[in-house]
Design a protein around this motif. Structure first.
Motif, PDB file in Angstrom:
ATOM      1  N   ALA A 202      55.263  67.965  50.497  1.00 50.87           N
ATOM      2  CA  ALA A 202      56.246  68.307  49.472  1.00 50.87           C
ATOM      3  C   ALA A 202      56.645  67.054  48.699  1.00 50.87           C
ATOM      4  CB  ALA A 202      57.474  68.932  50.124  1.00 50.87           C
ATOM      5  N   PRO A 203      56.695  67.143  47.363  1.00 51.77           N
ATOM      6  CA  PRO A 203      57.063  65.973  46.563  1.00 51.77           C
ATOM      7  C   PRO A 203      58.389  65.344  46.982  1.00 51.77           C
ATOM      8  CG  PRO A 203      56.175  67.678  45.149  1.00 51.77           C
ATOM      9  CD  PRO A 203      56.297  68.280  46.515  1.00 51.77           C
ATOM     10  N   ILE A 204      59.370  66.175  47.332  1.00 49.33           N
ATOM     11  CA  ILE A 204      60.682  65.623  47.685  1.00 49.33           C
ATOM     12  C   ILE A 204      60.604  64.799  48.963  1.00 49.33           C
ATOM     13  CG2 ILE A 204      61.504  67.597  49.058  1.00 49.33           C
ATOM     14  CD1 ILE A 204      64.232  67.197  47.651  1.00 49.33           C
ATOM     15  N   PHE A 208      61.581  60.958  48.533  1.00 46.55           N
ATOM     16  CA  PHE A 208      62.847  60.607  49.179  1.00 46.55           C
ATOM     17  C   PHE A 208      62.781  60.593  50.704  1.00 46.55           C
ATOM     18  CE2 PHE A 208      64.000  62.702  45.137  1.00 46.55           C
ATOM     19  CZ  PHE A 208      64.678  61.650  44.535  1.00 46.55           C
ATOM     20  N   GLY A 209      61.771  61.245  51.295  1.00 47.80           N
ATOM     21  CA  GLY A 209      61.724  61.364  52.746  1.00 47.80           C
ATOM     22  C   GLY A 209      60.892  60.322  53.453  1.00 47.80           C
ATOM     23  N   GLY A 210      60.220  59.474  52.709  1.00 48.44           N
ATOM     24  CA  GLY A 210      59.452  58.405  53.330  1.00 48.44           C
ATOM     25  C   GLY A 210      58.135  58.838  53.931  1.00 48.44           C
ATOM     26  N   VAL A 211      57.643  60.051  53.604  1.00 50.21           N
ATOM     27  CA  VAL A 211      56.367  60.509  54.135  1.00 50.21           C
ATOM     28  C   VAL A 211      55.239  59.901  53.297  1.00 50.21           C
ATOM     29  CG1 VAL A 211      54.917  62.508  54.639  1.00 50.21           C
ATOM     30  CG2 VAL A 211      57.394  62.645  54.991  1.00 50.21           C
ATOM     31  N   PRO A 239      53.980  65.071  59.458  1.00 51.79           N
ATOM     32  CA  PRO A 239      55.173  64.228  59.538  1.00 51.79           C
ATOM     33  C   PRO A 239      56.247  64.716  58.562  1.00 51.79           C
ATOM     34  CG  PRO A 239      53.506  63.175  58.191  1.00 51.79           C
ATOM     35  CD  PRO A 239      52.859  64.404  58.761  1.00 51.79           C
ATOM     36  N   GLY A 240      57.477  64.317  58.825  1.00 50.41           N
ATOM     37  CA  GLY A 240      58.584  64.726  57.977  1.00 50.41           C
ATOM     38  C   GLY A 240      59.757  65.204  58.808  1.00 50.41           C
ATOM     39  N   ASP A 241      60.783  65.646  58.135  1.00 50.75           N
ATOM     40  CA  ASP A 241      62.008  66.100  58.789  1.00 50.75           C
ATOM     41  C   ASP A 241      62.134  67.614  58.718  1.00 50.75           C
ATOM     42  OD1 ASP A 241      63.481  63.563  59.522  1.00 50.75           O
ATOM     43  OD2 ASP A 241      63.123  63.200  57.391  1.00 50.75           O
ATOM     44  N   THR A 271      70.059  56.457  56.922  1.00 49.43           N
ATOM     45  CA  THR A 271      69.453  55.536  55.948  1.00 49.43           C
ATOM     46  C   THR A 271      68.374  56.205  55.108  1.00 49.43           C
ATOM     47  OG1 THR A 271      67.904  54.802  57.671  1.00 49.43           O
ATOM     48  CG2 THR A 271      69.923  53.511  57.370  1.00 49.43           C
ATOM     49  N   ASN A 272      68.041  57.452  55.447  1.00 48.23           N
ATOM     50  CA  ASN A 272      67.000  58.169  54.716  1.00 48.23           C
ATOM     51  C   ASN A 272      67.640  58.976  53.588  1.00 48.23           C
ATOM     52  OD1 ASN A 272      64.908  59.832  53.837  1.00 48.23           O
ATOM     53  ND2 ASN A 272      64.100  60.188  55.894  1.00 48.23           N
ATOM     54  N   PRO A 273      67.302  58.710  52.332  1.00 44.71           N
ATOM     55  CA  PRO A 273      67.928  59.442  51.214  1.00 44.71           C
ATOM     56  C   PRO A 273      67.662  60.938  51.250  1.00 44.71           C
ATOM     57  CG  PRO A 273      66.094  58.070  50.442  1.00 44.71           C
ATOM     58  CD  PRO A 273      66.363  57.679  51.857  1.00 44.71           C
ATOM     59  N   PHE A 274      66.619  61.374  51.982  1.00 43.84           N
ATOM     60  CA  PHE A 274      66.331  62.806  52.116  1.00 43.84           C
ATOM     61  C   PHE A 274      67.544  63.556  52.671  1.00 43.84           C
ATOM     62  CE2 PHE A 274      64.530  66.474  54.433  1.00 43.84           C
ATOM     63  CZ  PHE A 274      63.757  67.050  53.446  1.00 43.84           C
ATOM     64  N   ARG A 275      68.317  62.900  53.518  1.00 44.68           N
ATOM     65  CA  ARG A 275      69.515  63.494  54.130  1.00 44.68           C
ATOM     66  C   ARG A 275      70.508  63.961  53.067  1.00 44.68           C
ATOM     67  NH1 ARG A 275      72.416  62.120  59.254  1.00 44.68           N
ATOM     68  NH2 ARG A 275      74.648  62.503  58.964  1.00 44.68           N
TER      69      ARG A 275
END
Length: 355
Positions: A202-204, A208-211, A239-241, A271-275
């Motif tokens: 996923a682009p996001i 933003f998620g560091g993948v 990988p990912g959240d 510290t992950n902007p995905f949050r």
């Protein structure tokens, strides 16, 4: 973890999903989403933070709910504004003081629409990844609206494959090595599970998620609680959240839906902007959904000789229609009983692991 979807959920009653293709198709095409009004249900009317001493107004099927807190912080739900309490009288859905049953749970104010004598706490849906006492930070919460009836919005949501096309710029496109779609139901819920092998990231999550990988292993689940018009969405990305979304579609009117969503990203590192970014994606995703459902909604309010067209990927939406119609028929015949337990912990059902 044992995959519960190796076998269907057990049935303890007559199943409205018939194996007769013609009968099933007839039920699917009898779909009139604007005519559905399911009662004896808890509806998540508002985020807890939105209700204070000053009354706020909500509605379910155009039935007014005024919400406020008393001096002790307890929530009151009434049919009339507190300044008009002299005019308050018992109605079909309230007690002698014109008040509704109300419960505060998962960070929401839940109001009961139906016979007040049937307002049992065990009829509140299970949402395993929301804290029962609430308290999620405000950046994980939000409100959007759809100019369409709630059942149509949920029918769109239960088809997880639509995201690859409508939301490709957020959640990724349709490119993958393989996918498996499964649909399971009982009389009060329907669940769709989609497992994807080597799906485009996923682009996001890339931005933003560091993948850094190009593909992910993905398992997505949508579970709808039919009476409450509420859905839980749970996605595992490797990988990912994980993505943990509560998606209630409160039917304010026949063609207006309120969505007070909650996306719990507490599992993501601070510290992950995905949050912080992922919950806000709901505003963009909702506009994309609305661009599809808003034009559809009025068409169901007009007589139409043509039947809906379906593909094999529409199994979840078709069964959702039949289950909703079956519930409506039961209630029209005076049967408001819950045949299945919606408050039972569904962690195993959706594949949720709190660790």
């Amino acid at each position: 973890m044992l995959d519960i979807f190796e076998k269907p959920e057990p049935k303890t009653h007559d199943d409205p999903i018939t194996s007769d293709p013609r009968e099933f198709a007839s039920r699917v095409n009898a779909w009139m989403p604007h005519d559905l009004m399911l009662t004896d249900a808890w509806f998540p009317l508002a985020h807890s933070f939105a209700v204070d001493k000053k009354p706020v107004r909500r509605a379910v099927y155009s039935q007014p709910f005024f919400l406020w807190r008393d001096a002790n912080g307890n929530v009151i739900a009434a049919e009339t504004h507190p300044n008009d309490m002299l005019a308050a009288t018992k109605s079909e859905y309230t007690d002698a003081d014109g008040r509704y049953p109300v419960i505060e749970k998962y960070g929401y104010i839940w109001g009961w629409l139906g016979n007040p004598d049937n307002a049992a706490p065990e009829h509140i849906p299970s949402i395993p990844y929301l804290p029962e006492g609430g308290g999620l930070p405000r950046h994980m919460l939000g409100t959007v609206r759809f100019d369409c009836c709630a059942p149509l919005s949920l029918e769109n949501l239960i088809d997880l494959t639509h995201a690859d096309f409508i939301h490709a710029d957020v959640v990724g496109d349709e490119k993958m090595d393989s996918e498996k779609v499964e649909v399971f139901h009982d009389s009060e819920t329907i669940t769709m599970v989609r497992t994807c092998v080597n799906k485009s990231v996923a682009p996001i999550m890339k931005v933003f998620g560091g993948v850094r990988d190009d593909v992910q292993q993905v398992r997505q689940v949508i579970r709808i609680y039919l009476r409450s018009h509420a859905a839980i969405a749970y996605g595992r990305f490797s990988p990912g959240d994980n993505v943990q979304l509560f998606h209630p579609c409160v039917p304010e009117t026949r063609d207006r839906t309120r969505l007070d969503y909650a996306m719990n990203t507490s599992n993501v590192k601070k510290t992950n902007p995905f949050r912080y970014i992922m919950p806000k994606a709901s505003y963009k995703v909702s506009r994309q959904d609305s661009s599809m459902t808003s034009p559809q909604s009025p068409r169901y309010m007009r007589p139409e000789k043509r039947k809906d067209l379906h593909s094999p990927l529409d199994e979840a939406g078709q069964k959702y229609r039949v289950l909703m119609l079956a519930l409506a028929e039961r209630q029209a015949n005076g049967d408001y009983a819950y045949r299945d337990n919606v408050s039972a912990d569904c962690s195993d059902v959706i594949g949720y692991d709190a660790k």
